[in-house]
Design a protein around this motif. Structure first.
Motif, PDB file in Angstrom:
ATOM      1  N   LYS A   1      -7.809  15.668  48.143  1.00 15.22           N
ATOM      2  CA  LYS A   1      -8.329  14.782  47.592  1.00 15.22           C
ATOM      3  C   LYS A   1      -9.646  14.366  48.464  1.00 15.22           C
ATOM      4  CE  LYS A   1      -8.014  10.255  45.471  1.00 15.22           C
ATOM      5  NZ  LYS A   1      -7.259   9.009  45.080  1.00 15.22           N
ATOM      6  N   ASP A   2      -9.233  14.225  49.911  1.00 14.82           N
ATOM      7  CA  ASP A   2     -10.231  13.775  50.789  1.00 14.82           C
ATOM      8  C   ASP A   2     -11.516  14.836  51.001  1.00 14.82           C
ATOM      9  OD1 ASP A   2      -8.822  11.510  51.449  1.00 14.82           O
ATOM     10  OD2 ASP A   2      -7.718  12.213  53.198  1.00 14.82           O
ATOM     11  N   LEU A   3     -10.971  16.348  50.847  1.00 11.19           N
ATOM     12  CA  LEU A   3     -11.949  17.208  51.071  1.00 11.19           C
ATOM     13  C   LEU A   3     -12.937  17.189  49.620  1.00 11.19           C
ATOM     14  CD1 LEU A   3      -9.863  20.386  52.195  1.00 11.19           C
ATOM     15  CD2 LEU A   3     -11.585  19.159  53.475  1.00 11.19           C
ATOM     16  N   ARG A   4     -12.424  16.811  48.552  1.00  8.78           N
ATOM     17  CA  ARG A   4     -13.381  16.775  47.198  1.00  8.78           C
ATOM     18  C   ARG A   4     -13.978  15.616  47.619  1.00  8.78           C
ATOM     19  NH1 ARG A   4     -12.401  19.341  42.893  1.00  8.78           N
ATOM     20  NH2 ARG A   4     -10.286  19.483  42.783  1.00  8.78           N
ATOM     21  N   ALA A   5     -13.744  14.552  47.965  1.00  6.38           N
ATOM     22  CA  ALA A   5     -14.590  13.403  48.184  1.00  6.38           C
ATOM     23  C   ALA A   5     -15.629  13.454  49.071  1.00  6.38           C
ATOM     24  CB  ALA A   5     -13.663  12.166  48.451  1.00  6.38           C
ATOM     25  N   ALA A   6     -15.576  14.499  50.043  1.00  2.00           N
ATOM     26  CA  ALA A   6     -16.400  14.746  51.101  1.00  2.00           C
ATOM     27  C   ALA A   6     -17.260  15.821  50.540  1.00  2.00           C
ATOM     28  CB  ALA A   6     -15.797  15.102  52.158  1.00  2.00           C
ATOM     29  N   GLY A   7     -17.096  16.294  49.461  1.00  2.00           N
ATOM     30  CA  GLY A   7     -18.177  17.268  48.961  1.00  2.00           C
ATOM     31  C   GLY A   7     -17.670  18.625  49.674  1.00  2.00           C
ATOM     32  N   GLU A   8     -16.438  19.043  50.053  1.00  3.62           N
ATOM     33  CA  GLU A   8     -16.213  20.157  50.815  1.00  3.62           C
ATOM     34  C   GLU A   8     -15.333  20.975  49.924  1.00  3.62           C
ATOM     35  OE1 GLU A   8     -14.912  19.096  54.513  1.00  3.62           O
ATOM     36  OE2 GLU A   8     -16.606  17.883  55.018  1.00  3.62           O
ATOM     37  N   VAL A   9     -15.023  20.978  48.555  1.00  5.55           N
ATOM     38  CA  VAL A   9     -14.508  21.641  47.940  1.00  5.55           C
ATOM     39  C   VAL A   9     -15.491  22.572  46.970  1.00  5.55           C
ATOM     40  CG1 VAL A   9     -12.828  21.988  45.823  1.00  5.55           C
ATOM     41  CG2 VAL A   9     -12.481  20.196  47.558  1.00  5.55           C
ATOM     42  N   GLU A  10     -15.346  23.836  47.108  1.00 14.02           N
ATOM     43  CA  GLU A  10     -16.231  25.183  46.434  1.00 14.02           C
ATOM     44  C   GLU A  10     -15.148  25.887  45.904  1.00 14.02           C
ATOM     45  OE1 GLU A  10     -19.322  25.208  45.994  1.00 14.02           O
ATOM     46  OE2 GLU A  10     -19.797  23.551  47.119  1.00 14.02           O
ATOM     47  N   GLU A  11     -15.323  25.851  44.481  1.00 14.06           N
ATOM     48  CA  GLU A  11     -14.266  26.708  43.741  1.00 14.06           C
ATOM     49  C   GLU A  11     -15.129  27.472  42.977  1.00 14.06           C
ATOM     50  OE1 GLU A  11     -10.296  24.167  43.155  1.00 14.06           O
ATOM     51  OE2 GLU A  11     -11.957  23.491  42.401  1.00 14.06           O
ATOM     52  N   PRO A  12     -15.914  28.484  43.284  1.00 11.85           N
ATOM     53  CA  PRO A  12     -17.014  29.328  42.498  1.00 11.85           C
ATOM     54  C   PRO A  12     -16.100  30.155  41.458  1.00 11.85           C
ATOM     55  CG  PRO A  12     -16.622  30.285  44.796  1.00 11.85           C
ATOM     56  CD  PRO A  12     -16.051  29.105  44.664  1.00 11.85           C
ATOM     57  N   LEU A  13     -16.719  30.297  40.352  1.00 14.92           N
ATOM     58  CA  LEU A  13     -16.261  31.259  39.329  1.00 14.92           C
ATOM     59  C   LEU A  13     -16.452  32.850  39.969  1.00 14.92           C
ATOM     60  CD1 LEU A  13     -17.825  29.796  36.137  1.00 14.92           C
ATOM     61  CD2 LEU A  13     -15.154  29.865  36.532  1.00 14.92           C
ATOM     62  N   PHE A  14     -15.340  33.422  39.798  1.00 10.12           N
ATOM     63  CA  PHE A  14     -15.649  34.937  40.197  1.00 10.12           C
ATOM     64  C   PHE A  14     -16.370  35.455  39.248  1.00 10.12           C
ATOM     65  CE2 PHE A  14     -11.150  34.282  41.714  1.00 10.12           C
ATOM     66  CZ  PHE A  14     -11.275  34.923  42.843  1.00 10.12           C
ATOM     67  N   GLU A  15     -17.519  36.613  39.664  1.00 14.00           N
ATOM     68  CA  GLU A  15     -18.245  37.199  39.175  1.00 14.00           C
ATOM     69  C   GLU A  15     -17.882  37.880  37.888  1.00 14.00           C
ATOM     70  OE1 GLU A  15     -21.919  40.296  39.647  1.00 14.00           O
ATOM     71  OE2 GLU A  15     -20.690  39.608  41.403  1.00 14.00           O
ATOM     72  N   GLY A  16     -18.311  37.738  36.774  1.00  8.15           N
ATOM     73  CA  GLY A  16     -17.809  38.392  35.608  1.00  8.15           C
ATOM     74  C   GLY A  16     -16.911  37.639  34.565  1.00  8.15           C
ATOM     75  N   VAL A  17     -16.472  36.386  34.990  1.00  8.14           N
ATOM     76  CA  VAL A  17     -15.568  35.692  34.324  1.00  8.14           C
ATOM     77  C   VAL A  17     -15.981  35.166  33.153  1.00  8.14           C
ATOM     78  CG1 VAL A  17     -14.273  33.519  34.417  1.00  8.14           C
ATOM     79  CG2 VAL A  17     -13.869  35.071  36.222  1.00  8.14           C
ATOM     80  N   LEU A  18     -17.160  34.481  33.149  1.00  4.33           N
ATOM     81  CA  LEU A  18     -18.014  33.875  31.876  1.00  4.33           C
ATOM     82  C   LEU A  18     -18.422  35.084  30.945  1.00  4.33           C
ATOM     83  CD1 LEU A  18     -20.684  31.458  33.534  1.00  4.33           C
ATOM     84  CD2 LEU A  18     -18.521  30.990  32.230  1.00  4.33           C
ATOM     85  N   ASP A  19     -18.675  36.160  31.340  1.00  4.52           N
ATOM     86  CA  ASP A  19     -18.798  37.381  30.391  1.00  4.52           C
ATOM     87  C   ASP A  19     -17.731  37.857  29.736  1.00  4.52           C
ATOM     88  OD1 ASP A  19     -21.448  37.499  31.107  1.00  4.52           O
ATOM     89  OD2 ASP A  19     -21.036  39.103  32.787  1.00  4.52           O
ATOM     90  N   LEU A  20     -16.434  37.879  30.643  1.00  3.51           N
ATOM     91  CA  LEU A  20     -15.102  37.962  29.857  1.00  3.51           C
ATOM     92  C   LEU A  20     -14.565  36.952  29.016  1.00  3.51           C
ATOM     93  CD1 LEU A  20     -12.340  39.473  29.718  1.00  3.51           C
ATOM     94  CD2 LEU A  20     -11.563  38.175  31.718  1.00  3.51           C
TER      95      LEU A  20
END
Length: 223
Positions: free
Chosen positions: A79-98
């Motif tokens: 929660k602290d990491l998220r509040a500090a803007g340090e949580v990156e959870e990118p979509l894997f390439e191709g997921v949206l297409d799937l």
């Protein structure tokens, strides 16, 4: 009557690459408790379990009360990491297409994840895909994978059946969960467990990239 077809996705390691922030939160949690931090490749192996089960798997010599306490500490660290803007959870390439292709083929979509309700909502909303899923099942309301509870509930909500349901995930926990629910498991080979582990846990097949899932479904599952 048309059979409703349901595709149930794991989140961490399948939809999004969240290994880095998960390990960072675990590192903070364990260091605060004077416990040696395992390498990232070790910590990633328990992604998908609920937090208490994950702590038990990482630290089997610690008592169960300690696992509960560490799970709470991890939640605070993340929660602290998220509040500090340090949580990156990118979509894997191709997921949206799937997702687009499955919906185009008439599949309903759901999620079954070790994340919390809040964590999953934040992740999906950030990528603008929250509304695409008819059912969101999390560790807040279910036993840990590989118990079939999350898939069972997603099937009930969607009005599908085990025979018309596939589970797409990157861990042996996901594939065993699918088998326990009577559904078909397809491995996401771009995630955190090795393909052979997924096959041994019951996967019908393992895809190396998201759009390969579509080919596997069309040729092997509901042709």
């Amino acid at each position: 009557m048309t059979v409703k077809r349901l595709a149930v996705f794991d989140c961490d390691g399948t939809l999004v690459d969240s290994g880095a922030p998960i390990h960072a939160a675990l590192k903070t949690c364990l260091e605060r408790n004077g416990i040696q931090v395992p390498p990232a490749k070790v910590s990633r192996r328990v992604i998908g379990l609920n937090l208490t089960e994950a702590m038990a798997a990482l630290l089997p010599d610690e008592p169960s009360e300690r696992h509960l306490q560490l799970a709470d500490d991890y939640r605070r660290a993340f929660k602290d990491l998220r509040a500090a803007g340090e949580v990156e959870e990118p979509l894997f390439e191709g997921v949206l297409d799937l997702l687009d292709a499955l919906e185009g083929d008439g599949w309903l979509l759901a999620v079954a994840t070790g994340k919390s309700d809040r964590g999953l909502a934040h992740c999906l909303e950030r990528h603008g895909i929250h509304a695409r899923f008819v059912s969101l099942q999390t560790a807040d309301r279910h036993p840990s994978k590989p118990h079939p509870s999350m898939v069972d509930e997603a099937i009930a909500v969607a009005g599908a059946s085990p025979q018309s349901t596939i589970v797409i995930g990157d861990t042996s926990f996901d594939m065993a969960m699918a088998a326990n629910a009577g559904a078909t498991g397809i491995g996401a080979g771009w995630g955190y467990h090795e393909p052979q582990e997924l096959i041994e846990a019951g996967a019908l097949a393992v895809a190396e990239a998201p759009l390969e899932i579509l080919d596997l479904i069309r040729s092997h599952v509901h042709g």
